[in-house]
Write a protein that holds these residues in place. Structure first.
Motif, PDB file in Angstrom:
ATOM      1  N   ASP A   1       4.783  -6.180  -5.420  1.00  0.00           N
ATOM      2  CA  ASP A   1       4.052  -6.517  -4.202  1.00  0.00           C
ATOM      3  C   ASP A   1       4.890  -6.295  -2.942  1.00  0.00           C
ATOM      4  O   ASP A   1       4.365  -6.372  -1.833  1.00  0.00           O
ATOM      5  CB  ASP A   1       3.582  -7.974  -4.242  1.00  0.00           C
ATOM      6  CG  ASP A   1       2.512  -8.209  -5.300  1.00  0.00           C
ATOM      7  OD1 ASP A   1       1.667  -7.322  -5.470  1.00  0.00           O
ATOM      8  OD2 ASP A   1       2.543  -9.271  -5.948  1.00  0.00           O
ATOM      9  N   LEU A   2       6.172  -6.065  -3.101  1.00  0.00           N
ATOM     10  CA  LEU A   2       7.029  -5.776  -1.949  1.00  0.00           C
ATOM     11  C   LEU A   2       6.534  -4.508  -1.258  1.00  0.00           C
ATOM     12  O   LEU A   2       6.228  -3.514  -1.908  1.00  0.00           O
ATOM     13  CB  LEU A   2       8.473  -5.616  -2.415  1.00  0.00           C
ATOM     14  CG  LEU A   2       9.555  -5.418  -1.347  1.00  0.00           C
ATOM     15  CD1 LEU A   2      10.884  -5.995  -1.841  1.00  0.00           C
ATOM     16  CD2 LEU A   2       9.746  -3.941  -1.019  1.00  0.00           C
ATOM     17  N   GLY A   3       6.451  -4.514   0.057  1.00  0.00           N
ATOM     18  CA  GLY A   3       6.038  -3.314   0.783  1.00  0.00           C
ATOM     19  C   GLY A   3       5.465  -3.638   2.146  1.00  0.00           C
ATOM     20  O   GLY A   3       5.490  -4.780   2.612  1.00  0.00           O
ATOM     21  N   GLN A   4       4.932  -2.594   2.802  1.00  0.00           N
ATOM     22  CA  GLN A   4       4.350  -2.727   4.143  1.00  0.00           C
ATOM     23  C   GLN A   4       2.829  -2.797   4.041  1.00  0.00           C
ATOM     24  O   GLN A   4       2.198  -1.944   3.432  1.00  0.00           O
ATOM     25  CB  GLN A   4       4.755  -1.556   5.037  1.00  0.00           C
ATOM     26  CG  GLN A   4       4.154  -1.631   6.442  1.00  0.00           C
ATOM     27  CD  GLN A   4       4.800  -0.678   7.417  1.00  0.00           C
ATOM     28  OE1 GLN A   4       5.916  -0.887   7.844  1.00  0.00           O
ATOM     29  NE2 GLN A   4       4.094   0.381   7.767  1.00  0.00           N
ATOM     30  N   TYR A   5       2.256  -3.808   4.672  1.00  0.00           N
ATOM     31  CA  TYR A   5       0.816  -4.033   4.652  1.00  0.00           C
ATOM     32  C   TYR A   5       0.255  -3.787   6.048  1.00  0.00           C
ATOM     33  O   TYR A   5       0.840  -4.208   7.039  1.00  0.00           O
ATOM     34  CB  TYR A   5       0.513  -5.457   4.193  1.00  0.00           C
ATOM     35  CG  TYR A   5       0.829  -5.701   2.737  1.00  0.00           C
ATOM     36  CD1 TYR A   5      -0.181  -5.790   1.785  1.00  0.00           C
ATOM     37  CD2 TYR A   5       2.140  -5.816   2.304  1.00  0.00           C
ATOM     38  CE1 TYR A   5       0.109  -5.999   0.444  1.00  0.00           C
ATOM     39  CE2 TYR A   5       2.445  -6.017   0.964  1.00  0.00           C
ATOM     40  CZ  TYR A   5       1.428  -6.115   0.039  1.00  0.00           C
ATOM     41  OH  TYR A   5       1.726  -6.307  -1.295  1.00  0.00           O
ATOM     42  N   THR A   6      -0.902  -3.108   6.098  1.00  0.00           N
ATOM     43  CA  THR A   6      -1.518  -2.745   7.371  1.00  0.00           C
ATOM     44  C   THR A   6      -2.965  -3.215   7.397  1.00  0.00           C
ATOM     45  O   THR A   6      -3.689  -3.070   6.414  1.00  0.00           O
ATOM     46  CB  THR A   6      -1.474  -1.222   7.591  1.00  0.00           C
ATOM     47  OG1 THR A   6      -0.112  -0.788   7.610  1.00  0.00           O
ATOM     48  CG2 THR A   6      -2.135  -0.825   8.904  1.00  0.00           C
TER      49      THR A   6
END
Length: 236
Positions: free
Chosen positions: A119-124
């Motif tokens: 789930d680690l990451g960049q969310y937009t």
């Protein structure tokens, strides 16, 4: 004493050009003109005020393994916008894992459930209506306790051969790794050394000797937890 000039006579309107304000047709036309003006003014206001805006930006959040995290922001848009959330450029569907939420008149949120390292990451968030589109992004930082997913296997080796002991590890932040032999920290040299990458660690013993026999333990640790495993090396 001079006299005032005579008043000019106003010519009557041409035939057919008079308006009777009491005429129902005249009243109906006036209503249509007023409605058209109000509609033009409303459309102008929508063009100026309608495009989506991000009023309160998303913020990075920490997600613990196995728990949930929520990203949220305040938006302004009229008419109501269409909301899409994505992770690292891939659209996320509303469902058990990712839950779209709408709170109060202007809060949009995404809940990520059952947290795991992936789930680690960049969310937009994309906020779109007929008058425009607005975006904002933030990161989910996943924290996972240090863990040995698979410990090293015990081994029997011949003198002079090379022995490798491998362990599969995980953790975020990346854990510290240490190898111990018979309760003592291993001092690395050209013959005995270990390597560490994102998912594993390997202890190598070259040209094994009788003195290399014993119990080898691996320890992994980060700020969320500690784990350990061991294996035996027997020399034939």
């Amino acid at each position: 004493m001079s006299k005032a000039p005579p008043a000019k006579k106003v010519a009557p309107p041409p035939p057919g050009c008079t308006l009777d304000i009491n005429d129902p047709q005249v009243q109906e036309a006036a209503i249509r003109i007023q409605a058209s003006y109000r509609g033009h003014r409303s459309r102008k206001e929508l063009r100026e005020k309608g495009p989506p805006r991000i009023l309160q930006e998303l913020k990075d959040v920490v997600l613990l393994e196995g728990s949930a995290a929520k990203l949220e922001c305040r938006v302004s848009a009229f008419p109501d916008p269409f909301i899409v959330w994505s992770k690292d450029g891939k659209e996320l569907k509303d469902g058990p894992k990712y839950r779209y939420m709408f709170e109060d008149p202007d809060i949009v949120a995404l809940v990520v459930r059952d947290g795991e390292l992936s789930d680690l990451g960049q969310y937009t968030v994309s906020v779109k209506n007929a008058f425009g589109e607005a975006y904002d992004s933030a990161r989910i930082i996943v924290e996972v306790p240090a863990k040995i997913e698979k410990g090293p296997d015990s081994i029997k080796a011949k003198k002079g051969s090379t022995v490798t002991l491998k362990a599969v590890i995980s953790g975020e932040p990346a854990p510290d790794v240490g190898w111990v032999k018979n309760g003592e920290d291993i001092e690395e040299d050209d013959r005995v050394f270990y390597e560490i990458d994102d998912t594993s660690t390997i202890l190598t013993i070259k040209k094994v000797q009788a003195s290399d026999a014993g119990k080898y333990e691996i320890f992994v640790e980060n700020n969320l937890g500690v784990d350990q495993s061991f294996a035996r090396v027997d020399i034939m």
